[in-house]
Design a protein around this motif. Sequence first.
Motif, short mmCIF file in Angstrom:
data_model
loop_
_atom_site.label_atom_id
_atom_site.label_comp_id
_atom_site.label_asym_id
_atom_site.label_seq_id
_atom_site.Cartn_x
_atom_site.Cartn_y
_atom_site.Cartn_z
N PRO A 84 0.79 -1.24 0.00
CA PRO A 84 0.00 0.00 0.00
C PRO A 84 0.82 1.28 0.00
CG PRO A 84 -0.95 -1.58 1.51
CD PRO A 84 0.34 -2.18 1.03
N GLU A 85 1.92 1.32 0.70
CA GLU A 85 2.71 2.55 0.79
C GLU A 85 3.44 2.87 -0.52
OE1 GLU A 85 4.97 -0.92 2.49
OE2 GLU A 85 3.01 -0.05 2.89
N GLY A 86 3.51 1.95 -1.46
CA GLY A 86 4.21 2.17 -2.72
C GLY A 86 3.36 2.80 -3.81
N ALA A 87 2.08 3.06 -3.53
CA ALA A 87 1.15 3.54 -4.56
C ALA A 87 1.15 5.04 -4.76
CB ALA A 87 -0.27 3.08 -4.21
N LYS A 88 1.94 5.77 -4.01
CA LYS A 88 1.95 7.24 -4.12
C LYS A 88 2.34 7.66 -5.53
CE LYS A 88 2.96 7.96 0.68
NZ LYS A 88 3.99 7.99 1.66
N GLY A 89 1.65 8.68 -6.02
CA GLY A 89 1.96 9.21 -7.34
C GLY A 89 1.20 8.55 -8.47
N TYR A 90 0.46 7.50 -8.19
CA TYR A 90 -0.33 6.82 -9.21
C TYR A 90 -1.77 7.33 -9.15
CZ TYR A 90 3.26 3.63 -10.69
OH TYR A 90 4.40 3.11 -11.24
N PRO A 91 -2.32 7.77 -10.28
CA PRO A 91 -3.68 8.32 -10.24
C PRO A 91 -4.75 7.26 -9.92
CG PRO A 91 -2.89 8.23 -12.50
CD PRO A 91 -1.74 7.85 -11.61
N PHE A 92 -4.51 6.02 -10.37
CA PHE A 92 -5.48 4.95 -10.14
C PHE A 92 -4.84 3.90 -9.23
CE2 PHE A 92 -8.12 5.33 -14.33
CZ PHE A 92 -8.39 6.65 -14.04
N ILE A 93 -5.68 3.34 -8.34
CA ILE A 93 -5.21 2.32 -7.41
C ILE A 93 -6.21 1.16 -7.41
CG2 ILE A 93 -6.31 3.46 -5.43
CD1 ILE A 93 -4.00 2.42 -3.69
N ALA A 94 -5.70 -0.06 -7.43
CA ALA A 94 -6.53 -1.26 -7.33
C ALA A 94 -6.18 -1.96 -6.02
CB ALA A 94 -6.28 -2.20 -8.50
N LEU A 95 -7.18 -2.11 -5.16
CA LEU A 95 -7.00 -2.84 -3.91
C LEU A 95 -7.35 -4.30 -4.22
CD1 LEU A 95 -8.83 -0.22 -1.67
CD2 LEU A 95 -6.37 -0.41 -2.12
N ALA A 96 -6.32 -5.10 -4.39
CA ALA A 96 -6.49 -6.43 -4.96
C ALA A 96 -6.73 -7.54 -3.95
CB ALA A 96 -5.25 -6.79 -5.80
N ASP A 97 -6.51 -7.26 -2.67
CA ASP A 97 -6.58 -8.33 -1.67
C ASP A 97 -7.86 -8.33 -0.84
OD1 ASP A 97 -6.04 -6.06 -0.20
OD2 ASP A 97 -4.15 -6.80 0.64
#
Length: 140
Positions: free
Chosen positions: A72-85
């Motif tokens: 989760p902490e690596g998603a910074k700067g990405y406009p879209f996020i997928a919570l896969a778990d």
Amino acid sequence: MRVDFYHLTALPIARALPVIADKVLASGQKLAVVADDEDLLGQLDEALWTYRADSFLPHGREGDQPILLCAPEGAKGYPFIALADGVWRDVALGHERAFHFFDETSIQAAREAWKSLKDRDGVERHYWKQDEEGRWKDLT
């Protein structure tokens, strides 16, 4: 911001996520795929390589990637996020769009997340469920 809840009923995440990721890339956006489970990230890594016989979806586990598989902490700067778990994280609200994938094992937590976002200013919620063929239906 928009939050799309994807209820996995016909296909597992490893088959459903690449379809969404492909659409995200086609729109010119970048996607961070988030999970705390390293085994799941490994399965998704393989699924993105083998999604289509004639191509693959460009992705990686570190650096600036079109699709980044990360904690989760690596998603910074990405406009879209997928919570896969199947785990809702409020960190998703810091992105333009969030895709929250969940199955029957995490449906109660997804319901609670849905309710908690109901009165949040600036949050648009959509609920998607798979039909028998794995196609998504917006039931919002």
